[in-house]
Design a protein around this motif. Sequence first.
Motif, PDB file in Angstrom:
ATOM      1  N   LEU A 233       0.518  -1.208   0.619  1.00  0.00           N
ATOM      2  CA  LEU A 233      -0.010  -0.231  -0.182  1.00  0.00           C
ATOM      3  C   LEU A 233       1.010   1.274  -0.046  1.00  0.00           C
ATOM      4  N   LEU A 234       0.800   2.065  -0.850  1.00  0.00           N
ATOM      5  CA  LEU A 234       1.138   3.626  -1.273  1.00  0.00           C
ATOM      6  C   LEU A 234       0.714   4.833  -0.785  1.00  0.00           C
ATOM      7  N   LYS A 235       0.372   5.288  -0.121  1.00  0.00           N
ATOM      8  CA  LYS A 235      -0.171   6.588   0.070  1.00  0.00           C
ATOM      9  C   LYS A 235       0.526   8.003   0.143  1.00  0.00           C
ATOM     10  N   THR A 236       0.524   8.857  -0.964  1.00  0.00           N
ATOM     11  CA  THR A 236       1.070   9.974  -0.634  1.00  0.00           C
ATOM     12  C   THR A 236       0.380  11.674  -0.051  1.00  0.00           C
ATOM     13  N   PHE A 237       0.162  12.035   0.620  1.00  0.00           N
ATOM     14  CA  PHE A 237      -1.209  13.036   0.467  1.00  0.00           C
ATOM     15  C   PHE A 237      -0.296  14.606  -0.302  1.00  0.00           C
ATOM     16  N   ASN A 238      -0.752  15.588  -0.990  1.00  0.00           N
ATOM     17  CA  ASN A 238      -0.349  16.245  -1.554  1.00  0.00           C
ATOM     18  C   ASN A 238       0.617  16.151  -1.889  1.00  0.00           C
ATOM     19  N   PRO A 239       1.216  15.308  -3.267  1.00  0.00           N
ATOM     20  CA  PRO A 239       1.591  14.823  -3.840  1.00  0.00           C
ATOM     21  C   PRO A 239       2.365  16.350  -4.698  1.00  0.00           C
ATOM     22  N   GLY A 240       3.369  16.089  -5.167  1.00  0.00           N
ATOM     23  CA  GLY A 240       4.185  17.717  -5.939  1.00  0.00           C
ATOM     24  C   GLY A 240       3.950  18.627  -4.691  1.00  0.00           C
ATOM     25  N   THR A 241       4.104  19.017  -3.902  1.00  0.00           N
ATOM     26  CA  THR A 241       3.772  19.999  -3.773  1.00  0.00           C
ATOM     27  C   THR A 241       4.962  20.652  -2.197  1.00  0.00           C
ATOM     28  N   PRO A 242       5.556  21.719  -1.562  1.00  0.00           N
ATOM     29  CA  PRO A 242       6.414  21.363  -0.659  1.00  0.00           C
ATOM     30  C   PRO A 242       5.750  20.209   0.246  1.00  0.00           C
ATOM     31  N   ILE A 243       3.906  20.395   0.422  1.00  0.00           N
ATOM     32  CA  ILE A 243       3.384  19.226   1.732  1.00  0.00           C
ATOM     33  C   ILE A 243       4.137  18.065   1.171  1.00  0.00           C
ATOM     34  N   GLU A 244       3.728  17.495   0.454  1.00  0.00           N
ATOM     35  CA  GLU A 244       4.420  16.192  -0.206  1.00  0.00           C
ATOM     36  C   GLU A 244       4.116  15.307   1.394  1.00  0.00           C
ATOM     37  N   ASN A 245       3.480  14.273   1.472  1.00  0.00           N
ATOM     38  CA  ASN A 245       3.507  13.699   2.865  1.00  0.00           C
ATOM     39  C   ASN A 245       3.925  12.397   2.579  1.00  0.00           C
ATOM     40  N   ARG A 246       4.428  11.296   1.992  1.00  0.00           N
ATOM     41  CA  ARG A 246       4.297  10.018   2.022  1.00  0.00           C
ATOM     42  C   ARG A 246       4.023   9.229   3.475  1.00  0.00           C
TER      43      ARG A 246
ATOM     44  N   LEU B  22       1.505   6.186   3.641  1.00  0.00           N
ATOM     45  CA  LEU B  22       2.328   4.726   3.332  1.00  0.00           C
ATOM     46  C   LEU B  22       3.034   4.396   2.273  1.00  0.00           C
ATOM     47  N   ARG B  23       3.708   3.944   2.666  1.00  0.00           N
ATOM     48  CA  ARG B  23       4.940   3.447   1.739  1.00  0.00           C
ATOM     49  C   ARG B  23       5.602   2.271   1.958  1.00  0.00           C
ATOM     50  N   GLY B  24       4.783   1.480   0.822  1.00  0.00           N
ATOM     51  CA  GLY B  24       4.751   0.161   0.608  1.00  0.00           C
ATOM     52  C   GLY B  24       4.464  -0.971   2.084  1.00  0.00           C
ATOM     53  N   LEU B  25       3.047  -0.659   2.372  1.00  0.00           N
ATOM     54  CA  LEU B  25       2.405  -1.533   3.853  1.00  0.00           C
ATOM     55  C   LEU B  25       2.076  -2.892   3.327  1.00  0.00           C
ATOM     56  N   ASP B  26       2.109  -3.739   4.090  1.00  0.00           N
ATOM     57  CA  ASP B  26       2.309  -5.116   3.981  1.00  0.00           C
ATOM     58  C   ASP B  26       1.884  -5.515   4.860  1.00  0.00           C
ATOM     59  N   LEU B  27       0.554  -6.359   4.926  1.00  0.00           N
ATOM     60  CA  LEU B  27      -0.134  -7.304   5.791  1.00  0.00           C
ATOM     61  C   LEU B  27      -1.302  -8.262   5.576  1.00  0.00           C
ATOM     62  N   HIS B  28      -0.864  -9.146   6.689  1.00  0.00           N
ATOM     63  CA  HIS B  28      -1.359 -10.477   5.946  1.00  0.00           C
ATOM     64  C   HIS B  28      -1.905 -10.786   7.659  1.00  0.00           C
ATOM     65  N   ILE B  29      -3.432 -10.509   7.732  1.00  0.00           N
ATOM     66  CA  ILE B  29      -4.194 -11.111   9.081  1.00  0.00           C
ATOM     67  C   ILE B  29      -5.192 -12.188   8.411  1.00  0.00           C
ATOM     68  N   GLU B  30      -5.164 -13.083   9.158  1.00  0.00           N
ATOM     69  CA  GLU B  30      -6.086 -14.515   9.224  1.00  0.00           C
ATOM     70  C   GLU B  30      -7.085 -14.083  10.074  1.00  0.00           C
ATOM     71  N   THR B  31      -8.289 -14.797   9.713  1.00  0.00           N
ATOM     72  CA  THR B  31      -9.694 -14.635  10.139  1.00  0.00           C
ATOM     73  C   THR B  31      -9.438 -15.196  11.396  1.00  0.00           C
ATOM     74  N   GLY B  32     -10.051 -13.922  12.150  1.00  0.00           N
ATOM     75  CA  GLY B  32     -10.663 -14.325  13.384  1.00  0.00           C
ATOM     76  C   GLY B  32      -9.110 -13.806  14.231  1.00  0.00           C
ATOM     77  N   GLN B  33      -8.270 -13.403  13.545  1.00  0.00           N
ATOM     78  CA  GLN B  33      -7.698 -12.765  14.432  1.00  0.00           C
ATOM     79  C   GLN B  33      -6.956 -11.251  14.755  1.00  0.00           C
ATOM     80  N   PHE B  34      -7.157 -10.813  15.954  1.00  0.00           N
ATOM     81  CA  PHE B  34      -6.845  -9.955  16.819  1.00  0.00           C
ATOM     82  C   PHE B  34      -5.743  -9.446  17.069  1.00  0.00           C
TER      83      PHE B  34
END
Length: 264
Positions: free
Chosen positions: A7-20, A22-34
Amino acid sequence: MMHAKGLLKTFNPGTPIENRVLRGLDLHIETGQFVTVIGSNGAGKSTFLNAISGDLLVDSGSLHLDGQDVTRQNAWQRAGLVARVFQDPMAGTCEALTIEENLALAWQRGERRGLGRAVKAELRELFREKLSILKLGLENRLTDRIGLLSGGQRQAVSLLMASLKPSRMLLLDEHTAALDPKTAAFVLELTDQVVAEGKLTTLMVTHSMRQALDHGDRTVMLHQGRVVLDVSGEERARMDVPDLLAMFERTRGEAITDDALLLG
Ligand SMILES: Nc1ncnc2c1ncn2[C@@H]1O[C@H](COP(=O)(O)OP(=O)(O)OP(=O)(O)O)[C@@H](O)[C@H]1O
Ligand SMILES: [Mg+2]
């Protein structure tokens, strides 16, 4: 199950306040896991939860809930799969509506058709029964405006609302942070109960290392939009707060160094 990949998410891309965020977030959660989620302010925890609920769409990467690809679905399309409780007791409930009207709204989550104006008699009975589990006497206050309740009472009702309809995922974003210690403990106990009863796949964000270790069966740490620590099983069972804190500090140090190297 929940499967997040790259997962990647950058707020305000290409501006001085660009904020990366989510930078390649990987997570797998099995059913019922807390899973409990820790990480510093700005690590991307709430953004990750927003990405799962569909309140924001990621720039790239993929997200599967129960085998369904929901990456491009909006929050409304995912509403039947994801339930959520926020930090602010005011955020999850509608102040101007009564307790039973709020519950009726939660009951309709993910459905196209409304209930109509009147709350049906059998639903009222169900709500009364559910509310009595909270032991707060709210079952006798169905027609009270929810704005009259204390923060803790509202969070308890929010949890009930989140679990009223079967859903695949429960997202809790520091949902006890605004409560006094005793009420927080009560809401957490209720959380464990609701998760166990519904066998819900759960993500609970907290700033309390104690809570992170005492609840759920796995703890992940987010840092700069990535999972940098993931503990479960024996390793987690043996951990105490100082161990987790030490890991937290060490991992943060390493992640920062890694980034510095990348930049350098
Ligand atoms: N809609 C938005 N527009 C622009 N920036 C945003 C938006 N939402 C979040 N951010 C920024 O993204 C970063 C990560 O925010 P996020 O809320 O995910 O952090 P968090 O890990 O939940 O932190 P906290 O522990 O303080 O709740 C922050 O710098 C925040 O200001
Ligand atoms: Mg947050």
